[in-house]
Design an enzyme around this catalytic site. Structure first.
Site, PDB file in Angstrom:
ATOM      1  N   HIS A 159     -40.000   0.352  21.120  1.00 27.28           N
ATOM      2  CA  HIS A 159     -41.355   0.070  20.583  1.00 27.28           C
ATOM      3  C   HIS A 159     -40.811  -1.269  19.580  1.00 27.28           C
ATOM      4  O   HIS A 159     -39.782  -0.998  18.943  1.00 27.28           O
ATOM      5  CB  HIS A 159     -42.200   0.991  19.815  1.00 27.28           C
ATOM      6  CG  HIS A 159     -43.344   0.610  19.823  1.00 27.28           C
ATOM      7  ND1 HIS A 159     -43.900  -0.118  18.648  1.00 27.28           N
ATOM      8  CD2 HIS A 159     -44.429   1.002  20.497  1.00 27.28           C
ATOM      9  CE1 HIS A 159     -45.233  -0.323  18.845  1.00 27.28           C
ATOM     10  NE2 HIS A 159     -45.683   0.572  19.767  1.00 27.28           N
ATOM     11  N   ASP A 195     -46.831   5.899  26.257  1.00 24.89           N
ATOM     12  CA  ASP A 195     -46.808   5.475  27.405  1.00 24.89           C
ATOM     13  C   ASP A 195     -45.974   6.686  28.262  1.00 24.89           C
ATOM     14  O   ASP A 195     -45.959   6.836  29.688  1.00 24.89           O
ATOM     15  CB  ASP A 195     -46.200   4.217  28.171  1.00 24.89           C
ATOM     16  CG  ASP A 195     -47.418   3.193  27.950  1.00 24.89           C
ATOM     17  OD1 ASP A 195     -48.594   3.546  27.763  1.00 24.89           O
ATOM     18  OD2 ASP A 195     -47.059   1.834  27.760  1.00 24.89           O
TER      19      ASP A 195
HETATM   20  C1  ACO Z   1     -48.346   0.527  24.767  1.00 19.30           C
HETATM   21  C2  ACO Z   1     -47.088  -0.004  24.609  1.00 19.30           C
HETATM   22  O1  ACO Z   1     -46.744  -1.468  25.037  1.00 19.30           O
HETATM   23  S1  ACO Z   1     -45.761   0.782  24.108  1.00 19.30           S
HETATM   24  C3  ACO Z   1     -44.420  -0.069  25.149  1.00 19.30           C
HETATM   25  C4  ACO Z   1     -44.351   0.157  26.397  1.00 19.30           C
HETATM   26  N1  ACO Z   1     -43.166  -0.493  27.068  1.00 19.30           N
HETATM   27  C5  ACO Z   1     -42.146   0.252  27.699  1.00 19.30           C
HETATM   28  O2  ACO Z   1     -42.108   1.349  27.650  1.00 19.30           O
HETATM   29  C6  ACO Z   1     -41.073  -0.758  28.477  1.00 19.30           C
HETATM   30  C7  ACO Z   1     -39.856  -0.307  27.664  1.00 19.30           C
HETATM   31  N2  ACO Z   1     -39.628  -0.763  26.531  1.00 19.30           N
HETATM   32  C8  ACO Z   1     -39.279  -2.159  26.221  1.00 19.30           C
HETATM   33  O3  ACO Z   1     -38.902  -2.973  27.134  1.00 19.30           O
HETATM   34  C9  ACO Z   1     -39.111  -2.239  24.847  1.00 19.30           C
HETATM   35  O4  ACO Z   1     -38.715  -1.285  23.968  1.00 19.30           O
HETATM   36  C10 ACO Z   1     -40.529  -2.904  24.294  1.00 19.30           C
HETATM   37  C11 ACO Z   1     -40.900  -4.106  25.283  1.00 19.30           C
HETATM   38  C12 ACO Z   1     -41.335  -2.008  24.004  1.00 19.30           C
HETATM   39  C13 ACO Z   1     -40.123  -3.434  22.839  1.00 19.30           C
HETATM   40  O5  ACO Z   1     -39.185  -4.384  22.976  1.00 19.30           O
HETATM   41  P1  ACO Z   1     -38.588  -5.333  21.718  1.00 19.30           P
HETATM   42  O6  ACO Z   1     -39.143  -5.073  20.502  1.00 19.30           O
HETATM   43  O7  ACO Z   1     -38.450  -6.854  21.929  1.00 19.30           O
HETATM   44  O8  ACO Z   1     -37.065  -4.720  21.694  1.00 19.30           O
HETATM   45  P2  ACO Z   1     -35.688  -5.340  22.204  1.00 19.30           P
HETATM   46  O9  ACO Z   1     -36.130  -5.760  23.562  1.00 19.30           O
HETATM   47  O10 ACO Z   1     -35.266  -6.547  21.325  1.00 19.30           O
HETATM   48  O11 ACO Z   1     -34.699  -4.137  22.270  1.00 19.30           O
HETATM   49  C14 ACO Z   1     -33.969  -3.766  20.848  1.00 19.30           C
HETATM   50  C15 ACO Z   1     -32.786  -3.052  21.680  1.00 19.30           C
HETATM   51  O12 ACO Z   1     -33.255  -1.730  22.185  1.00 19.30           O
HETATM   52  C16 ACO Z   1     -32.857  -1.810  23.521  1.00 19.30           C
HETATM   53  N3  ACO Z   1     -34.082  -1.305  24.149  1.00 19.30           N
HETATM   54  C17 ACO Z   1     -35.392  -1.382  23.936  1.00 19.30           C
HETATM   55  N4  ACO Z   1     -36.092  -0.602  24.685  1.00 19.30           N
HETATM   56  C18 ACO Z   1     -35.080  -0.113  25.643  1.00 19.30           C
HETATM   57  C19 ACO Z   1     -35.452   0.890  26.638  1.00 19.30           C
HETATM   58  N5  ACO Z   1     -36.576   1.194  26.966  1.00 19.30           N
HETATM   59  N6  ACO Z   1     -34.558   1.276  27.453  1.00 19.30           N
HETATM   60  C20 ACO Z   1     -33.356   0.949  27.152  1.00 19.30           C
HETATM   61  N7  ACO Z   1     -33.029   0.008  26.010  1.00 19.30           N
HETATM   62  C21 ACO Z   1     -33.961  -0.344  25.512  1.00 19.30           C
HETATM   63  C22 ACO Z   1     -32.594  -3.289  23.976  1.00 19.30           C
HETATM   64  O13 ACO Z   1     -32.041  -3.335  25.005  1.00 19.30           O
HETATM   65  C23 ACO Z   1     -32.035  -3.777  22.626  1.00 19.30           C
HETATM   66  O14 ACO Z   1     -30.474  -3.605  22.778  1.00 19.30           O
HETATM   67  P3  ACO Z   1     -29.528  -4.432  22.111  1.00 19.30           P
HETATM   68  O15 ACO Z   1     -29.884  -4.695  20.630  1.00 19.30           O
HETATM   69  O16 ACO Z   1     -28.303  -3.610  22.306  1.00 19.30           O
HETATM   70  O17 ACO Z   1     -29.554  -5.762  23.028  1.00 19.30           O
HETATM   71  O1  OAA Z   2     -48.087  -2.030  19.480  1.00 17.39           O
HETATM   72  C1  OAA Z   2     -47.418  -2.259  20.480  1.00 17.39           C
HETATM   73  O2  OAA Z   2     -46.785  -3.210  20.465  1.00 17.39           O
HETATM   74  C2  OAA Z   2     -47.735  -1.615  21.672  1.00 17.39           C
HETATM   75  C3  OAA Z   2     -48.608  -0.234  21.643  1.00 17.39           C
HETATM   76  O3  OAA Z   2     -47.824   0.761  21.420  1.00 17.39           O
HETATM   77  C4  OAA Z   2     -49.849  -0.146  21.912  1.00 17.39           C
HETATM   78  O4  OAA Z   2     -50.574  -1.496  22.183  1.00 17.39           O
HETATM   79  O5  OAA Z   2     -50.528   0.889  21.486  1.00 17.39           O
END
Ligand code: ACO
Ligand code: OAA
EC number: 2.3.3.16
Length: 397
Positions: free
Chosen positions: A266, A320
């Site tokens: 997140h 999620d």
């Molecule tokens: C309702 C919602 O929107 S909740 C989010 C729902 N989305 C997901 O579950 C998809 C999986 N999760 C993700 O893609 C990400 O965690 C996001 C999009 C939610 C957040 O992304 P960002 O804040 O941009 O984090 P970012 O991509 O910079 O990740 C930071 C580090 O954690 C790692 N990371 C983040 N999420 C994950 C994951 N789900 N699995 C594995 N590694 C992860 C990245 O590879 C990165 O590692 P590094 O620094 O070694 O390169």
């Molecule tokens: O806050 C966010 O980036 C994603 C999230 O958890 C939501 O929309 O519920």
């Protein structure tokens, strides 16, 4: 001394950490895992409130009195029906199309039926709030019935918001416990500060377009797998993993291939999302009452193994991760999970729409131009094919 900031100091990828609005709607503390709607903790709202009361709180900024709540519920209950034109339009959608695409199209189409009026007219605002909250669930259920080859089920005025939605999927009145659990899920998904879809809603709102366009744009943004679309992907992932023994190799493979593990991570939370804690508890309550789900052990093991490998990076379950297990127990098809998220989030989007209107300045950020300058126009006959299309990193495929 030069006090000018460099481009790299100004530019934050994904606007990480950049405030995009001043807001009173909700608050997240990502270090301590705290979420508040209008100052009230999510745990308290999940325990004591209902989705419609929470929607009122978010949109009108305070908890309603008994009379205000009854009036709001009544208005929503009596606006649940959708026009036959919308149902007929849905009949032309491909039945293989994703329900989020159907919802985005239908939400935008609603705007065709309600003339734009002044955005400072409180009656117009109230009517749009009521219509969107009332009709979005009906549209989600109607598309589902139509794609299955059935006629949509008319809303049942005797049923509350959550029960009526479940009824419109099956034509059976749901078990009260199942309906209560679903109502809590709606509360948990109703709002979450400046997430991608809410930002999208506020940008769209800032042009002073109509509220149906605001919601349609937010639905399109929520659909992506990095945002609300992750809940459907989580279930596909649990299915692919298939057994507790496969969890560790699956995680190792994902991390080796730099592949995201769905439902984890997140932008703001660096601990387990407080909503995931409540959803996990709801899943357990449902299993105790309605029978176990073999995916649950896989999910719990996955949480353990992901923490072991990447917990130090702050990667924990987000909202999620456990929601799909709850919806699966309620017999809801997995491609409706993200539309369910949208049904709930309409409340938050509308709260932000109203807030944006109250302080509006059109969103128009800047960019850092990294392209060329002063190139000459090359006539078609003199152009050379320099790179194969699939090797060109800028090619639009
Ligand atoms: C309702 C919602 O929107 S909740 C989010 C729902 N989305 C997901 O579950 C998809 C999986 N999760 C993700 O893609 C990400 O965690 C996001 C999009 C939610 C957040 O992304 P960002 O804040 O941009 O984090 P970012 O991509 O910079 O990740 C930071 C580090 O954690 C790692 N990371 C983040 N999420 C994950 C994951 N789900 N699995 C594995 N590694 C992860 C990245 O590879 C990165 O590692 P590094 O620094 O070694 O390169
Ligand atoms: O806050 C966010 O980036 C994603 C999230 O958890 C939501 O929309 O519920």
């Amino acid at each position: 001394m030069n006090c000018m900031m460099t481009d790299s100091e100004v530019f934050k990828e994904g606007l990480a950490g950049v405030p995009a609005a001043k807001s009173r709607v909700s608050h997240v503390d990502g270090t301590d895992g705290i979420l508040e709607y209008r100052g009230i903790r999510i745990e308290e709202l999940a325990k004591s409130s209902s989705f419609i009361e929470v929607a009122y709180l978010l949109i009108w900024g305070k908890l309603p009195t008994q009379g205000e709540l009854e009036e709001f519920e009544y208005e929503i209950r009596t606006h649940r029906r959708i026009k036959y034109h919308i149902r007929d339009m849905m009949k032309c959608f491909p039945e293989t199309g994703h329900p989020m695409d159907a919802l985005q199209t239908s939400a935008a189409a609603l705007g065709l039926f309600y003339a734009r009026r002044a955005l400072d007219d409180p009656n117009y605002i109230r009517a749009a709030v009521v219509r969107l909250l009332a009709k979005i669930p009906t549209m989600v259920a109607a598309f589902h019935m139509i794609r299955e080859g059935n006629d949509p089920i008319q809303p049942n005025d005797k049923l509350d918001y959550a029960s009526n939605f479940l009824y419109m999927l099956t034509e059976k009145e749901p078990d009260p416990f199942a309906a209560k659990v679903f109502d809590v899920c709606l509360t948990l998904h109703a709002e979450h500060t400046m997430n991608a879809s809410t930002f999208s809603a506020r940008v769209t709102a800032s042009t002073l377009t109509d509220p149906y366009a605001v919601i349609a744009s937010a639905v399109g943004t929520l659909a992506g797998p990095l945002h609300g679309g992750a809940n459907e992907e989580v279930l596909n992932m649990l299915e692919e993993i298939g057994s507790v023994e496969n969890v560790r190799p699956y995680v190792e493979k994902c991390l080796a291939n730099k592949q995201r593990i769905m439902g984890f991570g997140h932008r703001v939370y660096k601990v387990k999302d407080p909503r995931a804690i409540i959803l996990q508890d709801l899943a357990e309550q449902l299993f105790a009452k309605m029978g176990h789900d073999e995916y649950y052990e896989i999910a719990v093991e996955l949480e353990k193994v992901v923490e072991e490998y990447v917990g130090q990076k702050g990667i924990y379950p987000n909202v999620d991760f456990y929601s799909g297990l709850v919806y699966r127990k309620l017999d809801i098809p997995s491609d409706l999970f993200t539309p369910l998220f949208a049904i709930a989030r309409v409340a938050g989007w509308l709260a932000h729409w109203k807030e944006q209107l109250s302080v509006n300045k059109i969103y128009r950020p800047t960019q850092i131009y990294i392209g060329d300058h002063n190139l000459s126009y090359v006539p078609m006959t003199e152009r050379v094919v320099s790179v194969a299309r699939n090797e060109d990193p800028n090619a639009i495929i």
